[in-house]
Design a protein around this motif. Structure first.
Motif, PDB file in Angstrom:
ATOM      1  N   ALA A  97       1.257  -1.484  -0.058  1.00  0.00           N
ATOM      2  CA  ALA A  97       0.204  -0.304   0.130  1.00  0.00           C
ATOM      3  C   ALA A  97       1.024   0.909   0.021  1.00  0.00           C
ATOM      4  O   ALA A  97       2.123   1.092   0.635  1.00  0.00           O
ATOM      5  N   ALA A  98       0.564   2.307  -0.477  1.00  0.00           N
ATOM      6  CA  ALA A  98       0.952   3.659  -0.310  1.00  0.00           C
ATOM      7  C   ALA A  98       0.038   4.467   0.381  1.00  0.00           C
ATOM      8  O   ALA A  98      -0.875   4.884   0.034  1.00  0.00           O
ATOM      9  N   ASP A  99       1.549   5.440   1.133  1.00  0.00           N
ATOM     10  CA  ASP A  99       1.036   6.577   2.004  1.00  0.00           C
ATOM     11  C   ASP A  99       1.188   7.306   1.864  1.00  0.00           C
ATOM     12  O   ASP A  99       2.140   7.713   0.742  1.00  0.00           O
ATOM     13  N   SER A 100       0.272   8.207   1.654  1.00  0.00           N
ATOM     14  CA  SER A 100       0.267   9.036   0.573  1.00  0.00           C
ATOM     15  C   SER A 100       1.381  10.473   1.619  1.00  0.00           C
ATOM     16  O   SER A 100       2.002  11.560   1.125  1.00  0.00           O
ATOM     17  N   LEU A 101       1.211  10.689   3.031  1.00  0.00           N
ATOM     18  CA  LEU A 101       1.902  11.455   4.101  1.00  0.00           C
ATOM     19  C   LEU A 101       3.031  11.196   3.486  1.00  0.00           C
ATOM     20  O   LEU A 101       3.965  11.599   5.288  1.00  0.00           O
ATOM     21  N   GLY A 102       3.732   9.610   3.715  1.00  0.00           N
ATOM     22  CA  GLY A 102       5.427   9.276   3.247  1.00  0.00           C
ATOM     23  C   GLY A 102       5.911   8.764   3.935  1.00  0.00           C
ATOM     24  O   GLY A 102       7.064   8.987   3.958  1.00  0.00           O
ATOM     25  N   THR A 103       4.733   8.812   5.285  1.00  0.00           N
ATOM     26  CA  THR A 103       5.926   8.266   6.235  1.00  0.00           C
ATOM     27  C   THR A 103       5.968   6.126   6.581  1.00  0.00           C
ATOM     28  O   THR A 103       6.179   6.263   7.190  1.00  0.00           O
ATOM     29  N   GLY A 104       5.107   5.830   6.218  1.00  0.00           N
ATOM     30  CA  GLY A 104       4.818   4.151   6.184  1.00  0.00           C
ATOM     31  C   GLY A 104       4.860   4.015   7.862  1.00  0.00           C
ATOM     32  O   GLY A 104       4.846   2.571   8.675  1.00  0.00           O
ATOM     33  N   HIS A 105       3.944   4.615   8.455  1.00  0.00           N
ATOM     34  CA  HIS A 105       3.445   4.635   9.633  1.00  0.00           C
ATOM     35  C   HIS A 105       2.493   3.427   9.354  1.00  0.00           C
ATOM     36  O   HIS A 105       0.794   3.125   7.972  1.00  0.00           O
ATOM     37  N   PRO A 106       2.002   2.381  10.226  1.00  0.00           N
ATOM     38  CA  PRO A 106       0.982   1.463  10.516  1.00  0.00           C
ATOM     39  C   PRO A 106      -0.543   1.501  10.620  1.00  0.00           C
ATOM     40  O   PRO A 106      -1.021   0.874  10.156  1.00  0.00           O
ATOM     41  N   ARG A 107      -0.562   2.828  10.363  1.00  0.00           N
ATOM     42  CA  ARG A 107      -1.992   3.214  11.245  1.00  0.00           C
ATOM     43  C   ARG A 107      -2.961   3.246   9.200  1.00  0.00           C
ATOM     44  O   ARG A 107      -2.449   3.626   8.400  1.00  0.00           O
ATOM     45  N   ALA A 108      -4.174   2.236   8.918  1.00  0.00           N
ATOM     46  CA  ALA A 108      -4.209   1.664   7.784  1.00  0.00           C
ATOM     47  C   ALA A 108      -5.039   2.640   6.791  1.00  0.00           C
ATOM     48  O   ALA A 108      -4.741   3.073   6.158  1.00  0.00           O
ATOM     49  N   GLY A 109      -5.580   3.821   8.149  1.00  0.00           N
ATOM     50  CA  GLY A 109      -6.238   4.512   7.081  1.00  0.00           C
ATOM     51  C   GLY A 109      -5.324   5.403   6.179  1.00  0.00           C
ATOM     52  O   GLY A 109      -5.890   6.617   5.536  1.00  0.00           O
ATOM     53  N   ASN A 110      -3.683   5.370   6.902  1.00  0.00           N
ATOM     54  CA  ASN A 110      -3.361   6.794   5.327  1.00  0.00           C
ATOM     55  C   ASN A 110      -2.744   6.002   4.293  1.00  0.00           C
ATOM     56  O   ASN A 110      -1.929   6.856   3.609  1.00  0.00           O
ATOM     57  N   TYR A 111      -2.976   5.396   4.674  1.00  0.00           N
ATOM     58  CA  TYR A 111      -2.867   4.249   2.926  1.00  0.00           C
ATOM     59  C   TYR A 111      -3.584   4.056   2.298  1.00  0.00           C
ATOM     60  O   TYR A 111      -4.816   4.025   2.035  1.00  0.00           O
ATOM     61  N   GLU A 112      -3.483   5.851   0.688  1.00  0.00           N
ATOM     62  CA  GLU A 112      -4.453   6.009  -0.042  1.00  0.00           C
ATOM     63  C   GLU A 112      -4.857   4.265  -1.249  1.00  0.00           C
ATOM     64  O   GLU A 112      -5.376   4.287  -1.521  1.00  0.00           O
ATOM     65  N   TYR A 113      -3.613   3.830  -1.739  1.00  0.00           N
ATOM     66  CA  TYR A 113      -3.587   3.019  -3.044  1.00  0.00           C
ATOM     67  C   TYR A 113      -3.149   1.768  -2.227  1.00  0.00           C
ATOM     68  O   TYR A 113      -2.170   1.541  -0.706  1.00  0.00           O
ATOM     69  N   TRP A 114      -4.028   0.826  -2.707  1.00  0.00           N
ATOM     70  CA  TRP A 114      -3.781  -0.979  -2.598  1.00  0.00           C
ATOM     71  C   TRP A 114      -3.435  -1.717  -3.581  1.00  0.00           C
ATOM     72  O   TRP A 114      -3.917  -1.844  -4.793  1.00  0.00           O
ATOM     73  N   GLY A 115      -2.406  -2.515  -3.430  1.00  0.00           N
ATOM     74  CA  GLY A 115      -2.440  -3.863  -4.606  1.00  0.00           C
ATOM     75  C   GLY A 115      -3.356  -4.556  -4.231  1.00  0.00           C
ATOM     76  O   GLY A 115      -4.717  -4.408  -3.436  1.00  0.00           O
ATOM     77  N   GLN A 116      -3.617  -5.894  -5.250  1.00  0.00           N
ATOM     78  CA  GLN A 116      -4.723  -6.128  -5.252  1.00  0.00           C
ATOM     79  C   GLN A 116      -4.287  -7.897  -4.129  1.00  0.00           C
ATOM     80  O   GLN A 116      -4.979  -8.794  -3.848  1.00  0.00           O
ATOM     81  N   GLY A 117      -3.234  -7.865  -3.652  1.00  0.00           N
ATOM     82  CA  GLY A 117      -2.755  -8.933  -2.326  1.00  0.00           C
ATOM     83  C   GLY A 117      -2.023 -10.318  -3.388  1.00  0.00           C
ATOM     84  O   GLY A 117      -2.849 -10.542  -4.428  1.00  0.00           O
ATOM     85  N   THR A 118      -1.351 -11.010  -2.951  1.00  0.00           N
ATOM     86  CA  THR A 118      -0.237 -11.890  -3.207  1.00  0.00           C
ATOM     87  C   THR A 118      -0.633 -13.289  -1.740  1.00  0.00           C
ATOM     88  O   THR A 118      -0.569 -12.437  -0.512  1.00  0.00           O
ATOM     89  N   GLN A 119      -0.953 -14.551  -2.252  1.00  0.00           N
ATOM     90  CA  GLN A 119      -1.330 -14.964  -1.436  1.00  0.00           C
ATOM     91  C   GLN A 119       0.041 -15.676  -0.786  1.00  0.00           C
ATOM     92  O   GLN A 119       0.985 -16.105  -0.941  1.00  0.00           O
ATOM     93  N   VAL A 120       0.485 -16.072   0.810  1.00  0.00           N
ATOM     94  CA  VAL A 120       1.704 -16.467   1.281  1.00  0.00           C
ATOM     95  C   VAL A 120       1.232 -17.551   1.613  1.00  0.00           C
ATOM     96  O   VAL A 120       0.417 -17.728   2.683  1.00  0.00           O
ATOM     97  N   THR A 121       1.482 -18.486   1.961  1.00  0.00           N
ATOM     98  CA  THR A 121       0.980 -20.664   2.750  1.00  0.00           C
ATOM     99  C   THR A 121       2.119 -20.461   3.106  1.00  0.00           C
ATOM    100  O   THR A 121       2.962 -21.383   2.298  1.00  0.00           O
ATOM    101  N   VAL A 122       2.061 -20.815   4.834  1.00  0.00           N
ATOM    102  CA  VAL A 122       2.958 -21.505   4.990  1.00  0.00           C
ATOM    103  C   VAL A 122       2.689 -22.854   5.987  1.00  0.00           C
ATOM    104  O   VAL A 122       1.727 -22.411   6.345  1.00  0.00           O
ATOM    105  N   SER A 123       3.731 -24.005   5.440  1.00  0.00           N
ATOM    106  CA  SER A 123       3.019 -25.366   5.795  1.00  0.00           C
ATOM    107  C   SER A 123       3.962 -25.970   7.401  1.00  0.00           C
ATOM    108  O   SER A 123       4.911 -25.301   6.691  1.00  0.00           O
ATOM    109  N   SER A 124       3.486 -26.126   8.153  1.00  0.00           N
ATOM    110  CA  SER A 124       3.629 -26.895   8.735  1.00  0.00           C
ATOM    111  C   SER A 124       5.225 -28.126   8.950  1.00  0.00           C
ATOM    112  O   SER A 124       4.467 -28.752   7.993  1.00  0.00           O
TER     113      SER A 124
END
Length: 124
Positions: A97-124
């Motif tokens: 996600a891209a944060d328009s405030l430029g900080t990379g802060h954890p608050r999700a609301g700061n992020y203006e643009y999002w990708g579609q996502g990629t699946q990560v699966t970790v097997s035990s």
């Protein structure tokens, strides 16, 4: 306008590593903070790591400390999430996600643009 495309997800055994990449379009990429989030069904989206527009500042989610790192290349409009010592609980869809405030802060609301996502699966 920034468009984000993640890649690099897949299936890995516990203890293994994965490297996720996020390619961004748009000439203003270097002004955005960038972050990685993850989500599993039934749970809220969780902050993983974020970096400021110049890569100087980094924010760590609890799950990332000591195992994951984030880096960016403003010349190539990319941000990378290196994940080591993966655990089954790291399974989920990972979003950059891209944060328009430029900080990379954890608050999700700061992020203006999002990708579609990629699946990560970790097997035990």
């Amino acid at each position: 306008q920034v468009q984000l495309v993640e890649s690099g997800g897949g299936l890995v055994q516990a203890g293994g590593s994965l490297r996720l990449s996020c390619a961004a379009s748009g000439r203003t990429f270097s002004s955005y903070g960038m972050g990685w989030f993850r989500q599993v069904p039934g749970k809220e989206r969780e902050f993983v790591l974020g970096t400021s527009w110049n890569g100087v500042s980094t924010y760590y989610g609890d799950s990332a400390k000591g195992r994951f790192t984030i880096s960016r290349d403003n010349a190539k409009n990319t941000v990378t999430l290196q994940m080591n010592s993966l655990k089954p609980e790291d399974t989920g869809v990972y979003y950059c996600a891209a944060d328009s405030l430029g900080t990379g802060h954890p608050r999700a609301g700061n992020y203006e643009y999002w990708g579609q996502g990629t699946q990560v699966t970790v097997s035990s």
